[in-house]
Each structure stands twice: as structure tokens, then as C-alpha cells.
Motif scaffolding. Structure first.
Motif, mmCIF file in Angstrom:
data_model
loop_
_atom_site.group_PDB
_atom_site.id
_atom_site.type_symbol
_atom_site.label_atom_id
_atom_site.label_comp_id
_atom_site.label_asym_id
_atom_site.label_seq_id
_atom_site.Cartn_x
_atom_site.Cartn_y
_atom_site.Cartn_z
ATOM 1 N N TYR A 223 36.998 16.003 -32.796
ATOM 2 C CA TYR A 223 37.247 16.612 -34.100
ATOM 3 C C TYR A 223 35.893 16.900 -34.741
ATOM 4 C CZ TYR A 223 42.089 14.868 -33.897
ATOM 5 O OH TYR A 223 43.379 14.611 -33.551
ATOM 6 N N THR A 225 34.831 15.595 -37.301
ATOM 7 C CA THR A 225 34.259 14.344 -37.802
ATOM 8 C C THR A 225 33.568 13.549 -36.704
ATOM 9 O OG1 THR A 225 36.305 13.184 -37.316
ATOM 10 C CG2 THR A 225 36.096 14.103 -39.519
ATOM 11 N N MET A 227 35.292 12.184 -34.267
ATOM 12 C CA MET A 227 36.287 11.314 -33.630
ATOM 13 C C MET A 227 36.866 12.018 -32.402
ATOM 14 S SD MET A 227 38.347 9.901 -36.915
ATOM 15 C CE MET A 227 39.649 9.010 -36.082
ATOM 16 N N PRO A 228 37.195 11.251 -31.373
ATOM 17 C CA PRO A 228 37.758 11.893 -30.179
ATOM 18 C C PRO A 228 39.130 12.486 -30.455
ATOM 19 C CG PRO A 228 37.883 9.508 -29.991
ATOM 20 C CD PRO A 228 37.064 9.797 -31.208
ATOM 21 N N LYS A 229 39.359 13.681 -29.922
ATOM 22 C CA LYS A 229 40.620 14.380 -30.149
ATOM 23 C C LYS A 229 41.485 14.345 -28.895
ATOM 24 C CE LYS A 229 42.261 18.863 -31.830
ATOM 25 N NZ LYS A 229 41.823 20.222 -32.163
ATOM 26 N N GLU A 230 40.828 14.479 -27.750
ATOM 27 C CA GLU A 230 41.606 14.523 -26.520
ATOM 28 C C GLU A 230 40.740 14.100 -25.333
ATOM 29 O OE1 GLU A 230 44.461 17.906 -25.384
ATOM 30 O OE2 GLU A 230 42.724 18.257 -24.117
ATOM 31 N N TYR A 231 41.326 13.289 -24.460
ATOM 32 C CA TYR A 231 40.709 12.997 -23.163
ATOM 33 C C TYR A 231 41.600 13.655 -22.114
ATOM 34 C CZ TYR A 231 38.689 9.159 -25.918
ATOM 35 O OH TYR A 231 38.061 8.414 -26.872
ATOM 36 N N VAL A 251 46.083 11.331 -22.675
ATOM 37 C CA VAL A 251 46.648 10.119 -23.251
ATOM 38 C C VAL A 251 48.032 10.469 -23.809
ATOM 39 C CG1 VAL A 251 46.337 8.296 -24.973
ATOM 40 C CG2 VAL A 251 44.354 9.317 -23.849
ATOM 41 N N PRO B 125 41.815 12.168 -38.777
ATOM 42 C CA PRO B 125 42.583 12.811 -37.705
ATOM 43 C C PRO B 125 43.144 11.764 -36.747
ATOM 44 C CG PRO B 125 40.234 13.155 -37.380
ATOM 45 C CD PRO B 125 40.378 12.483 -38.708
ATOM 46 N N LEU B 126 44.172 12.135 -36.010
ATOM 47 C CA LEU B 126 44.809 11.205 -35.083
ATOM 48 C C LEU B 126 43.985 11.064 -33.814
ATOM 49 C CD1 LEU B 126 48.656 11.827 -34.914
ATOM 50 C CD2 LEU B 126 47.427 9.985 -36.025
ATOM 51 N N ILE B 127 43.651 9.818 -33.468
ATOM 52 C CA ILE B 127 42.988 9.598 -32.183
ATOM 53 C C ILE B 127 44.014 9.823 -31.060
ATOM 54 C CG2 ILE B 127 41.254 8.026 -33.095
ATOM 55 C CD1 ILE B 127 42.999 5.750 -31.880
ATOM 56 N N PRO B 128 43.551 10.108 -29.836
ATOM 57 C CA PRO B 128 44.493 10.480 -28.774
ATOM 58 C C PRO B 128 45.646 9.496 -28.583
ATOM 59 C CG PRO B 128 42.252 10.891 -28.044
ATOM 60 C CD PRO B 128 42.136 10.235 -29.387
ATOM 61 N N ALA B 129 45.370 8.180 -28.686
ATOM 62 C CA ALA B 129 46.427 7.196 -28.426
ATOM 63 C C ALA B 129 47.585 7.333 -29.412
ATOM 64 C CB ALA B 129 45.862 5.783 -28.494
ATOM 65 N N GLN B 131 48.642 10.166 -30.785
ATOM 66 C CA GLN B 131 49.310 11.473 -30.744
ATOM 67 C C GLN B 131 50.572 11.376 -29.899
ATOM 68 O OE1 GLN B 131 46.315 14.106 -29.244
ATOM 69 N NE2 GLN B 131 44.853 13.553 -30.815
ATOM 70 N N CYS B 207 54.424 5.155 -21.871
ATOM 71 C CA CYS B 207 53.912 6.521 -21.799
ATOM 72 C C CYS B 207 52.382 6.547 -21.910
ATOM 73 C CB CYS B 207 54.548 7.293 -22.951
ATOM 74 S SG CYS B 207 54.506 9.034 -22.759
ATOM 75 N N ALA B 208 51.848 5.721 -22.799
ATOM 76 C CA ALA B 208 50.416 5.782 -23.084
ATOM 77 C C ALA B 208 49.600 4.902 -22.141
ATOM 78 C CB ALA B 208 50.162 5.364 -24.528
#
Lengths: 442, 275
Positions: A223, A225, A227-231, A251, B125-129, B131, B207-208
Motif C-alpha cells: 500500500y 503506507t 504496509m504489505p497488500k499482497e503476497y 494469502v 489498510p487490510l493486511i493480506p491475512a 483479506q 483457508c489462510a
């Protein structure tokens, strides 16, 4: 003897003991870190404590023989408590639709007799109204000059509690199946490479898969900011020579293949490629950008020396990313030194006539994919569905049955009332009294 | 005006409501009880609006997600859940003292969230875990369960108050059975919701993290809480226990709830690091 064993296993005391003992030991398991290696434990605890904990499998407590035994005992307890109760509950649920049943007025837990005045008008309607208010619209039958009214509601309520207890058995059995026939581990794959080896958790060794997993790319999005958005790992399953499926693992978005699940678990930097090193000849002032990969030597201009990169550090001594440069003269390492990026903090690295700066590089990631197979999981899901169904049945339904018998003759007669409820009996009786007071108050 | 400001106002409304209930209880005035209910409902409506506003605002920031993803949002939602559970249970158990305790419990998490200055209130914002579609159902069922357990905890405390207080005070308190009944009803509903919370959590974990159960501290502590309340229900329904012993288990159970909610994250470490 058998009776004693039966009473023990079917006892409420055992249930409460097991619940509280499981709770207490589970607390211990969250206070003692689980699954570390022996050296780490020896650092944490003194030798005496270490040997006591080790003796009781306290470092992998939830998989220890005694914890499993507690869960097995709980299952036995559930079985012994639930199955003997099924016939009675079955009877209460499915039988007793008898409308004309004179014995019920003597045996029912809630019962009442009211004497009638001579020629009470509308008594049948009033009785029907009471049944309707407390249970449901009644059905009516007549026999030998008597009127029988009967209604029933929520008859499946009692099955709820049976369902809840059976669910516990399903869930525990599913868990046991998963522990015995399933596996859970991790595979680390460098971008562009493939692997078929899973390192199993809790020191259970490795497992070779019938197919390989190739990771073509690993990427992280951020993002604004930071912060991680996607792996994301882009992978292909290869069986023999054939590519079976390709897809992305993110994830919360696992890939499924061959009864196994592949989840994005971790990542790291395996190395670097396409390095660009800025080299400047301090005497001739010539500048050149060297394009190179790890352990591949290139010649430095206007000299008989070569240069190569031997090592990469994502953050060397807190000074940012760095590579270990090697200057080679007549096939011998002549000079070895760390080269940093041009961030103003560090001087350029001098070696002979040259200064070096790390200009650019691409990271090569490795991805950590969690691989698991659990043949018990369907049974566990089934148990989850049935436990919720059981709760819904027992909370939202109350099984109520109610009978009224009106016997009238020349002198007046009587009304007999009988009822059963799976809910609050006192509540039912209170409501019945209220309704009777309102209608019989004539 | 942003939602955190509205929430800080709601904090005071709930405190005022708790005081009104308490006054109503001490002087035995029915009108004050009605007034306190009106204050509660007004507070609840503003509270709900603030949550919706924050939700919409997150979409405007381009990181849209339900406001259930960090400590601040969980405190605000915990308080909201207590209000909802209180408003439903008061239909059957209308008593000013229960109102005072319920409102005080709704006030506490909000006060910590908005007044302590220690809780970061920014929309992140939402971290990947996080989402996942499981987020909303998992958080709602878990916190409604926590709210039921909070009310049952309050009623168990009141049980002991009634038991131990002086005779002059005792006669204005409702019967012991009244509190015993609230404790039992709240725990049975909370238990079902906790079960639902654990199940949605298990489905999400599958799932995660590739497994539905992994003895992570959060998972283990939710099980510990489940086992304590499970023994409560067995003791009461199958063993016919009543009174003091039940209130003791209920209080211990709520300690486990608090530890599951906060202790696991601040004392232990694990996968469930976002509360």
C-alpha cells in the motif's frame, strides 16, 4: 463391575473434570512455548525443569500421548452419555401423538384438574384457546362423551442436544483421522526453480510428492503506507513432464491439487541477479557500469584484472543492501570488500585504481508454501454443521405437548389438563395459571 | 467531523446512561429508567452511525473494508455488541441495576479506545491475512459472544453483591434467582455464539494457514473459554447446580474471555497478531 465402569464413563463428574483439566493443561501449553528446538529450551529453563517438562512432553504437549488420551476419554464420555439417552428422546420426539390417552393425566409432569360447574357454556372454546396460546391450535376427538384436545409444537427440539453431542464425536474423530493420515509441512522454492520435497512440521522429516511445484514468480505489493497488500506466488504443478495446472497462490487463496492444499506462508530473499555496479577508474577518470550476476566474473577495462560478486546481504551491518566484491588478479582473489549503494552514508569502495558503487540489482525471492493434506477435514466440517444445527434446534425450538380432557355430566364435570415441555417448566406453569385465572374466573 | 470524534461523544453518552440507571436504581424511579433507556438507544444509534461512517470513509480512502480490523475498531465493536445484547436481554430482564452495569461495560472499551490516547484510531489498510470473506462473520459472532459473557459476568458480580450486602441494601436488590437466571441465559447464548466464532475462525484458518486448528495461542484460549463455559452448562443442565458455584465459574469464564481477547496478544505471541 461393568456397572461401575459404565457409571464412571457416563458420569457428569468425568465430563466436568475433563473439561476443566483440558482447559488447565491447555493454559500450560500456551505458557510453555511449543515446538522450539532443544537448545532453545535449555536456554529458557534450568536443567531440572527442562527434564521434568521433557518427561511430560510439555514441548509438544497437544500431540503428547496423555493429551490425546484425555481427548479419547472425552469421546468415550460423550458416547456413554449420549447413546443410552437416544431411545428415550426418540420416544419423546416421535411417539405420543396419541390424542386419546387417559393415562397421561396421571403421569405427565405438568397436570391439573379443575371441577366444572353445571352447564358451563363455551368451555370447549376456552380450552382450545388456552392450548393455542401455550402450544398450538389443537386437534379434537370425542370418545364416550368426553372431548379430547391435543396440540404439539417444536417436537424436534430434543434432538438438538443429541446432535450437539454427536458432533463432538465427529469433530474429534475428524481430528484424529487428520493426525494419522494427513500431513502438514512447508516447501521453500526459489523463483524459477521447482521442488517436490515438503519439510514436515514438528520434526517429522520430509515427504516427497508425486509431482513438482515450480515457482515462476514471487511478488509483494505494498500500500502507499508501506504496509504489505499482497503476497503472491505464481506456480505450476508439473507431473512427470506434463504441466498440470498453473495458478497464483495468495494469502487466503490457496491452490488445491491432488487432495492437497497449497497456502502462501512465508517468503525470503534467496539472492540477487542482474546486478549493476558503477566502477570508476580513479586515475583515468573513466566510468563504466558493470552488468553482472553472482559468481560470474567480468574483466575490468584497461587492466588485466577481473571482478566478481561473491555474496549478497540485504542489510549489511545496518548500512543497507551490500554485495561482496572480489577483484581477481592472475586467477587469485586479490582484494575482497563490501560494496554499498550510493546513499551518501558510505564512501565508495576503493580497490586498486577503481571505486565501486552498487547501482542496481533485482532480488531473487524464495517462497514458502505450506502444503497440507487432511482426510479428516470433511468429517470436521460435517461436525461443525451438525453442532450448529443442534444448537438451533435446542435454542429456537421448545418441544411442548398439551392435552385437555373435558368430561361433562348432569352434575357439572371436570377438566383435566396435562402438558410436557422441554423448556422452562415453571415458566409454562406460570403462564397456564395466568390463562386459567383469566378464563375460569367466571 | 470524523467517526473517532463521534465515538468519543458516545463514550460520554454511555457514561451518562449508566449514571442515570444507577440513580434510577437507588431511588427506585421508573421514569428515570425510561429516560436511561432513551439515552442508551440514542447513544446506540449514534454509535451505529459512527461505525457505518467509518466503513464508508475507508472506501473513500481507497482501502475499503469493514471497520473490524484493528484494536481500536475491535474496542468500538465490542462496546456496540454489549449495547445490542443489553437491548435484547432487557425485554425480559428489565432492571435498572443490570442497565447500569451493562452501560458501564459498554462505556469501558470506548473510554479506553477514545480517551486513553494509547490506541491508534487511524483507518489502516487490510493486511493480506485479513483479506477474507470470513472476517465479518468471525468478528461479529466472537464479539457478540464476548458481549453475552460480559453481561453474565456483571450479573454474577451482582449475585455476590446481593449475597454479601447488608440487609438494608439487600431488599432493594432483585432475587438471587433473577441474577442466576440472567447468568445462565447469557452464557447459553454466548456459548453458541462462541462456538460459531470458533467455527468461522477454523474455516478461515483452513483457508489462510492450511489447517483448521493449529494450537495457536488465540485458538487455544478460545477453546479454554469454550471448555469453562461448557462445564458451566453441563453443571447446570445435567447436574442441577445453582447459585454460588455457578457464579464463580461464570466469573472465571469471563477472565478467560478477557485473556482470549487481550492477554493472548499482549502477553503471548502467535499468528493472530491483529486482535
Amino acid at each position: 463391575m461393568f456397572k461401575k465402569i459404565y457409571t464412571f464413563f457416563a458420569s457428569l463428574k468425568l465430563t466436568i473434570f475433563l473439561f476443566l483439566f483440558l482447559a488447565a493443561t491447555s493454559i500450560l501449553g500456551t505458557l510453555i512455548p511449543q515446538g522450539l528446538n532443544p537448545e532453545q529450551y535449555q536456554e529458557l529453563y534450568n536443567p531440572r525443569l527442562f527434564s521434568i517438562f521433557d518427561f511430560f512432553n510439555a514441548f509438544d504437549m497437544y500431540h503428547s500421548w496423555w493429551f490425546t488420551l484425555l481427548l479419547v476419554l472425552l469421546s468415550v464420555n460423550v458416547v456413554f452419555c449420549t447413546f443410552p439417552r437416544i431411545p428415550r428422546i426418540w420416544r419423546l420426539t416421535f411417539r405420543g401423538k396419541k390424542i386419546i390417552d387417559d393415562s397421561i393425566f396421571a403421569s405427565s409432569p405438568i397436570r391439573k384438574t379443575i371441577a366444572l360447574q353445571k352447564n358451563t357454556p363455551g368451555i370447549e372454546q376456552q380450552s382450545a384457546d388456552i392450548i393455542k396460546a401455550l402450544v398450538a391450535t389443537p386437534v379434537k376427538e370425542e370418545k364416550d362423551g368426553r372431548i379430547y384436545l391435543f396440540a404439539e409444537k417444536g417436537r424436534y427440539s430434543r434432538l438438538g442436544i443429541i446432535l450437539v453431542h454427536l458432533s463432538i464425536i465427529f469433530i474429534l474423530a475428524g481430528g484424529l483421522i487428520g493426525t494419522i493420515w494427513g500431513f502438514n509441512g512447508q516447501m521453500l522454492i526459489v523463483e524459477g526453480e521447482q521442488s517436490d520435497i515438503v519439510t514436515l512440521f514438528s520434526d517429522a522429516g520430509t515427504k516427497k510428492l508425486d509431482f513438482s511445484v515450480r515457482c515462476s514468480d514471487f511478488a509483494i505489493d505494498f500500500y502507499e503506507t508501506g504496509m504489505p497488500k499482497e503476497y503472491r506466488s505464481d506456480v505450476t504443478i508439473i507431473e512427470g513432464e506434463k504441466e498440470r495446472i498453473s495458478g497464483s497462490i495468495r494469502v487466503n487463496h490457496p491452490l488445491k491439487y491432488g487432495g492437497m492444499k497449497f497456502c502462501q506462508a512465508t517468503y525470503g530473499i534467496a539472492g540477487v541477479k542482474n546486478l549493476q555496479i558503477f566502477a570508476k577508474n580513479t586515475t583515468t577518470k573513466d566510468e563504466i557500469i558493470l552488468h553482472l550476476n553472482m559468481m560470474k566474473k567480468v574483466s575490468l577495462p584497461e587492466s588485466d584484472t577481473f571482478f566478481a560478486i561473491a555474496k549478497f546481504s540485504p542489510d549489511y551491518e545496518g548500512r543497507g543492501p551490500a554485495v561482496l566484491g572480489v577483484v581477481i588478479e592472475s586467477d587469485r582473489p586479490h582484494d575482497i570488500f563490501w560494496i554499498f549503494g550510493d546513499n551518501g552514508k558510505t564512501d565508495n569502495q576503493k580497490a586498486g585504481n577503481f571505486t565501486f558503487t552498487l547501482k542496481d540489482f533485482e532480488k531473487i525471492y524464495y517462497t514458502g508454501i505450506q502444503v497440507s493434506r487432511d482426510p479428516g477435514v470433511l468429517l470436521v466440517w460435517f461436525g461443525f454443521v451438525t453442532i450448529l444445527a443442534g444448537f438451533i434446534l435446542s435454542i429456537f425450538l421448545t418441544h411442548r405437548k398439551m392435552w385437555i380432557r373435558i368430561s361433562e355430566n348432569q352434575n357439572g364435570g371436570e377438566i383435566k389438563i396435562a402438558a410436557t415441555t422441554s423448556g422452562d417448566r415453571k415458566d409454562f406453569e406460570k403462564n397456564l395459571e395466568r390463562l386459567l385465572a383469566a378464563s375460569v374466573a367466571e | 467531523m470524523n467517526d473517532t470524534f463521534i465515538i468519543s461523544i458516545v463514550t460520554f453518552i454511555y457514561f451518562f446512561s449508566a449514571l442515570t440507571y444507577l440513580t434510577s436504581f437507588i431511588f427506585g424511579t421508573k421514569q428515570l429508567d425510561r429516560a436511561a433507556l432513551v439515552v442508551t438507544v440514542v447513544g446506540g444509534i449514534i454509535h451505529t452511525a459512527a461505525i457505518i461512517f467509518r466503513w464508508i470513509h475507508s472506501y473513500r480512502l481507497g482501502i475499503g473494508h469493514a471497520p473490524l480490523s484493528n484494536f481500536y475498531e475491535s474496542l468500538v465493536f465490542f462496546s456496540w455488541a454489549i449495547i445490542i445484547v443489553y437491548l435484547i436481554m432487557r425485554k425480559r430482564y428489565s432492571n435498572s441495576l443490570i442497565g447500569a452495569v451493562g452501560m458501564f461495560f459498554a462505556f469501558l472499551p470506548l473510554a479506553y479506545a477514545s480517551l486513553s490516547g494509547k490506541v491508534i484510531a487511524d483507518i489502516q489498510p487490510l493486511i493480506p491475512a485479513l483479506q477474507s470473506n470470513w472476517l465479518i462473520s468471525h468478528v461479529i459472532s466472537s464479539f457478540l459472544a464476548y458481549a453475552c459473557f460480559a453481561i453474565s459476568f456483571g450479573s454474577s458480580i451482582l449475585y455476590f453483591l446481593k449475597l454479601k450486602s447488608r440487609a438494608t441494601f439487600q431488599h432493594i436488590l432483585p432475587d438471587l434467582d433473577f441474577f442466576d437466571d440472567i447468568t445462565y441465559k447469557m452464557i447459553s447464548i454466548g456459548f453458541v455464539l462462541l462456538t460459531l466464532g470458533i467455527i468461522t475462525g477454523a474455516a478461515w484458518a483452513d483457508c489462510a494457514w492450511g489447517r483448521y486448528w493449529g494450537w495457536d495461542p488465540k485458538e487455544t484460549w478460545s477453546l479454554i473459554t469454550w471448555l469453562i463455559y461448557g462445564s458451566f452448562l453441563h453443571a447446570r443442565l445435567a447436574g442441577g447446580w445453582r447459585g454460588v458455584k455457578m457464579s464463580v465459574i461464570s466469573i472465571i469464564g469471563f477472565m478467560a474471555v478477557i485473556f482470549t481477547y487481550l492477554g493472548v496478544n499482549y502477553i503471548l505471541s502467535g499468528l493472530h497478531s491483529y486482535l
